[in-house]
Design an enzyme around this catalytic site. Structure first.
Site, PDB file in Angstrom:
ATOM      1  N   ILE A  17       0.709  -1.044  -0.061  1.00  8.77           N
ATOM      2  CA  ILE A  17       0.026   0.107   0.090  1.00  8.77           C
ATOM      3  C   ILE A  17       0.750   1.022  -0.031  1.00  8.77           C
ATOM      4  CG2 ILE A  17      -0.232   0.133   2.415  1.00  8.77           C
ATOM      5  CD1 ILE A  17      -3.409   0.608   1.263  1.00  8.77           C
ATOM      6  N   ASN A  30      -4.336   2.006  14.906  1.00 10.34           N
ATOM      7  CA  ASN A  30      -4.950   1.742  16.186  1.00 10.34           C
ATOM      8  C   ASN A  30      -5.297   3.181  16.805  1.00 10.34           C
ATOM      9  OD1 ASN A  30      -2.625   3.152  18.015  1.00 10.34           O
ATOM     10  ND2 ASN A  30      -1.454   1.430  17.007  1.00 10.34           N
ATOM     11  N   VAL A  39       0.661  -2.754   8.491  1.00  7.28           N
ATOM     12  CA  VAL A  39       0.650  -1.652   7.335  1.00  7.28           C
ATOM     13  C   VAL A  39       1.028  -0.119   8.051  1.00  7.28           C
ATOM     14  CG1 VAL A  39      -1.226  -0.510   5.987  1.00  7.28           C
ATOM     15  CG2 VAL A  39      -1.280  -2.741   6.256  1.00  7.28           C
ATOM     16  N   ASP A  40       0.363  -0.103   9.199  1.00  5.40           N
ATOM     17  CA  ASP A  40       0.527   1.003   9.957  1.00  5.40           C
ATOM     18  C   ASP A  40       2.499   1.416  10.111  1.00  5.40           C
ATOM     19  OD1 ASP A  40       0.038   3.330  11.624  1.00  5.40           O
ATOM     20  OD2 ASP A  40      -0.378   2.209  13.461  1.00  5.40           O
ATOM     21  N   GLY A 125      -4.885  -8.652   9.960  1.00  3.45           N
ATOM     22  CA  GLY A 125      -3.559  -8.887  10.392  1.00  3.45           C
ATOM     23  C   GLY A 125      -3.596  -9.331  12.152  1.00  3.45           C
TER      24      GLY A 125
END
Ligand code: AR6
Length: 181
Positions: A17, A30, A39-40, A125
């Site tokens: 991404i 979060n 991803v974060d 995830g």
């Protein structure tokens, strides 16, 4: 794989991404907005430290809600941060909250005049939402939104692995059996 929904396109690709050139990419964040793994972590690494600095000014985001920041070093101009449910902790609210995470992200995009958005598979995830349940819900929610909001021209799901891609393809084929473009 791609389908047309009215004048908009819903597309599924396998990839990362952080490399997308859509106007916005969505982060599976979060509630603290202070970064994390998955991803974060990848988005924060690629965007650089200014992203965390802007997130700190926002403070937090509720589960099922979404907030927007700039994209800094990313190709995407914006990052929309949403918080999906932690599957084993949210019980009967899981579906509603996951749906809300997709919907709120698209509402935030719309409110900012954004016409192309890339999503990861939220909550599947670290947050443990089963892919077989999350994929059809994600596809249905985004497709319904596009039917009502042609202003969003492109939604691209960027799936990290072949298993996730397959789950999303199956869900899309079931919803639009003969509309591949
Ligand atoms: N591009 C696209 N998809 C990715 C990428 C990437 N670069 N990296 C991982 N995925 P997760 P969650 C896939 O755990 O379940 C974080 O620590 C991954 O394979 O990133 O919503 C946050 O800070 C999976 O299918 O998000 C939160 O604490 C999907 O993205 C928590 O994890 C989502 O996995 C959020 O958990």
């Amino acid at each position: 794989m791609k389908v047309k929904i009215g004048s908009s396109t819903l597309e599924l690709v396998q990839g990362d991404i952080t490399q997308q050139d859509t106007e916005a990419i969505v982060n599976a964040a979060n509630r603290t907005l202070l970064g994390g793994g998955g991803v974060d972590g990848a988005i924060h690494r690629a965007a650089g430290p200014d992203l965390l600095a802007e997130c700190r000014t926002i403070g937090s985001c509720d589960t099922g809600d979404a907030v927007i920041t700039k994209g800094y070093r990313l190709k995407a101009r914006y990052v929309i941060h949403t918080v999906g449910p932690i599957y084993h902790r949210s019980g009967l609210r899981a579906e509603r909250l996951l749906k809300s995470a997709y919907q709120r992200s698209l509402e935030v995009a719309l409110a900012n005049g954004i016409r192309s958005v890339a999503f990861p598979s939220i909550s599947t995830g670290a947050y443990g939402y089963p892919l077989s349940k999350a994929a059809p819900l994600a596809i249905r929610t985004v497709a319904n939104f596009l039917e009502e909001h042609p202003e969003i021209e492109l939604v691209r799901f960027v799936l990290f692995g072949p298993k996730a891609l397959r789950a999303f393809e199956e869900a899309l084929e079931r919803l639009y059996p003969s509309e591949k473009v």
